[in-house]
Design an enzyme around this catalytic site. Sequence first.
Site, PDB file in Angstrom:
ATOM      1  N   GLY A  11      35.948  43.154  17.402  1.00 35.57           N
ATOM      2  CA  GLY A  11      34.984  43.617  16.416  1.00 35.57           C
ATOM      3  C   GLY A  11      34.790  45.118  16.478  1.00 35.57           C
ATOM      4  O   GLY A  11      34.760  45.707  17.559  1.00 35.57           O
ATOM      5  N   ARG A  72      42.737  40.788  15.186  1.00 37.06           N
ATOM      6  CA  ARG A  72      42.871  39.802  16.252  1.00 37.06           C
ATOM      7  C   ARG A  72      44.293  39.250  16.200  1.00 37.06           C
ATOM      8  O   ARG A  72      44.878  39.120  15.133  1.00 37.06           O
ATOM      9  CB  ARG A  72      41.835  38.690  16.095  1.00 37.06           C
ATOM     10  N   ASP A 103      34.792  42.001  25.300  1.00 38.06           N
ATOM     11  CA  ASP A 103      35.238  40.943  26.195  1.00 38.06           C
ATOM     12  C   ASP A 103      36.690  40.526  25.942  1.00 38.06           C
ATOM     13  O   ASP A 103      37.527  40.512  26.845  1.00 38.06           O
ATOM     14  CB  ASP A 103      34.289  39.745  26.032  1.00 38.06           C
ATOM     15  N   THR A 126      31.356  47.585  21.921  1.00 35.21           N
ATOM     16  CA  THR A 126      30.896  46.343  21.306  1.00 35.21           C
ATOM     17  C   THR A 126      29.403  46.440  21.045  1.00 35.21           C
ATOM     18  O   THR A 126      28.648  46.929  21.907  1.00 35.21           O
ATOM     19  CB  THR A 126      31.182  45.113  22.188  1.00 35.21           C
ATOM     20  N   ASP A 128      27.361  44.090  21.022  1.00 34.27           N
ATOM     21  CA  ASP A 128      26.624  43.035  21.728  1.00 34.27           C
ATOM     22  C   ASP A 128      26.005  43.480  23.043  1.00 34.27           C
ATOM     23  O   ASP A 128      25.105  42.811  23.559  1.00 34.27           O
ATOM     24  CB  ASP A 128      27.541  41.840  21.990  1.00 34.27           C
ATOM     25  N   ASP A 130      27.124  43.196  25.997  1.00 35.71           N
ATOM     26  CA  ASP A 130      27.203  42.060  26.910  1.00 35.71           C
ATOM     27  C   ASP A 130      28.188  42.242  28.060  1.00 35.71           C
ATOM     28  O   ASP A 130      28.526  41.270  28.737  1.00 35.71           O
ATOM     29  CB  ASP A 130      27.563  40.790  26.129  1.00 35.71           C
ATOM     30  N   ARG A 163       3.888  35.830   4.331  1.00 35.87           N
ATOM     31  CA  ARG A 163       4.901  34.873   4.733  1.00 35.87           C
ATOM     32  C   ARG A 163       5.398  35.144   6.151  1.00 35.87           C
ATOM     33  O   ARG A 163       5.217  36.234   6.696  1.00 35.87           O
ATOM     34  CB  ARG A 163       6.120  34.946   3.793  1.00 35.87           C
ATOM     35  N   MET A 170      22.963  39.618  14.998  1.00 32.14           N
ATOM     36  CA  MET A 170      24.170  39.214  15.714  1.00 32.14           C
ATOM     37  C   MET A 170      23.869  38.972  17.193  1.00 32.14           C
ATOM     38  O   MET A 170      22.958  39.565  17.769  1.00 32.14           O
ATOM     39  CB  MET A 170      25.260  40.257  15.553  1.00 32.14           C
ATOM     40  N   ARG A 172      26.002  35.868  19.341  1.00 38.23           N
ATOM     41  CA  ARG A 172      26.337  34.453  19.505  1.00 38.23           C
ATOM     42  C   ARG A 172      26.039  33.985  20.929  1.00 38.23           C
ATOM     43  O   ARG A 172      25.507  32.903  21.140  1.00 38.23           O
ATOM     44  CB  ARG A 172      27.810  34.226  19.170  1.00 38.23           C
ATOM     45  N   HIS A 252      27.037  41.360   9.119  1.00 33.39           N
ATOM     46  CA  HIS A 252      27.919  42.461   9.498  1.00 33.39           C
ATOM     47  C   HIS A 252      27.377  43.841   9.145  1.00 33.39           C
ATOM     48  O   HIS A 252      27.994  44.849   9.510  1.00 33.39           O
ATOM     49  CB  HIS A 252      29.298  42.261   8.855  1.00 33.39           C
TER      50      HIS A 252
END
Length: 322
Positions: A11, A72, A103, A126, A128, A130, A163, A170, A172, A252
């Site tokens: 990504g 990929r 990763d 990345t 993320d 992570d 509301r 993002m 996962r 995205h």
Amino acid sequence: MKRIGVFTSGGDAPGMNAAIRAVVRQAYALGLEVMGIRRGYAGMIHGEMLPLGVRDVANILQRGGTILLTARSQEFLTEEGRAKAAERLRAAGIEGLVAIGGDGTFRGAMRLAEEHRIPVVGVPGTIDNDLFGTDYTIGFDTAVNTALEAIDRIRDTAASHERVFLIEVMGRDSGFIALDVGLAGGAEVIALPEEPVDPKAIAEGLLESQRRGKTSSIVVVAEGAYPGGAAGLLAAIREHVRVEARVTVLGHIQRGGSPTAKDRILASRLGAAAVEALAAGASGVMVGEVEGEVEFTPLKEAVERRKDIRRPLLGLSRVLAL
């Protein structure tokens, strides 16, 4: 070592271009030539390589995405594919690689180094955040600020219509974006993949906040926090309480855009450090920044050790402020 290669994979993340720029400029400062590999491992297999000079990376510091493109590759997952990639690298005279990605990128780099003895140094790119071995990954700060701007706008609408809004960001397997966005945006609930999510408890909390006079709420949900993401969580909440709510999936949009100053500086610093490490004979490591200092972590450890999401919460008595 006379020639190195640089590529981006997986990504895209804001700041990748700044890292590419730093790699090229630091390499030339050390007397090394640089080949840019387009489309990640897929381009490596097909020989999509071009020389990168100092002027080739001018005026890219502020650009999002990656000028080398990314893709990929299922073929690279095979031994034959990796052998073909190694053959292409040797044919191009490339003696070492700087891999910019996350990763999956680093797992591929480890295989390439182990099976074909090609020196590789990883740069963590990345959104993320992570990867173990660095406080922040390139692109994370930009993604958080992009999501935060959206949440600030949605809060205006939430207040106007009285509301609840569930906003999916993002993440996962990692809740770092959700956590930072939720804290900075004053979210009433933050749902993370790393923590159990109880729809009944959230429903009761929202109901109690309404009793106290709160007419709108923001619930930030990492995409992997609950089956079905934010939409799935809302359906589960409605089994316990009737609530006027909407779901917004940011998707995205969090990946694109000009990188923040923090991401540009981090990318520049880590890109330059990666080249220095490669030139000094390092391989199989990721360069990161920990408490302001450049540190190196084995790629295997960077991808396999779990990064503690609780660390950013130190000093905070509560995350949920219903």
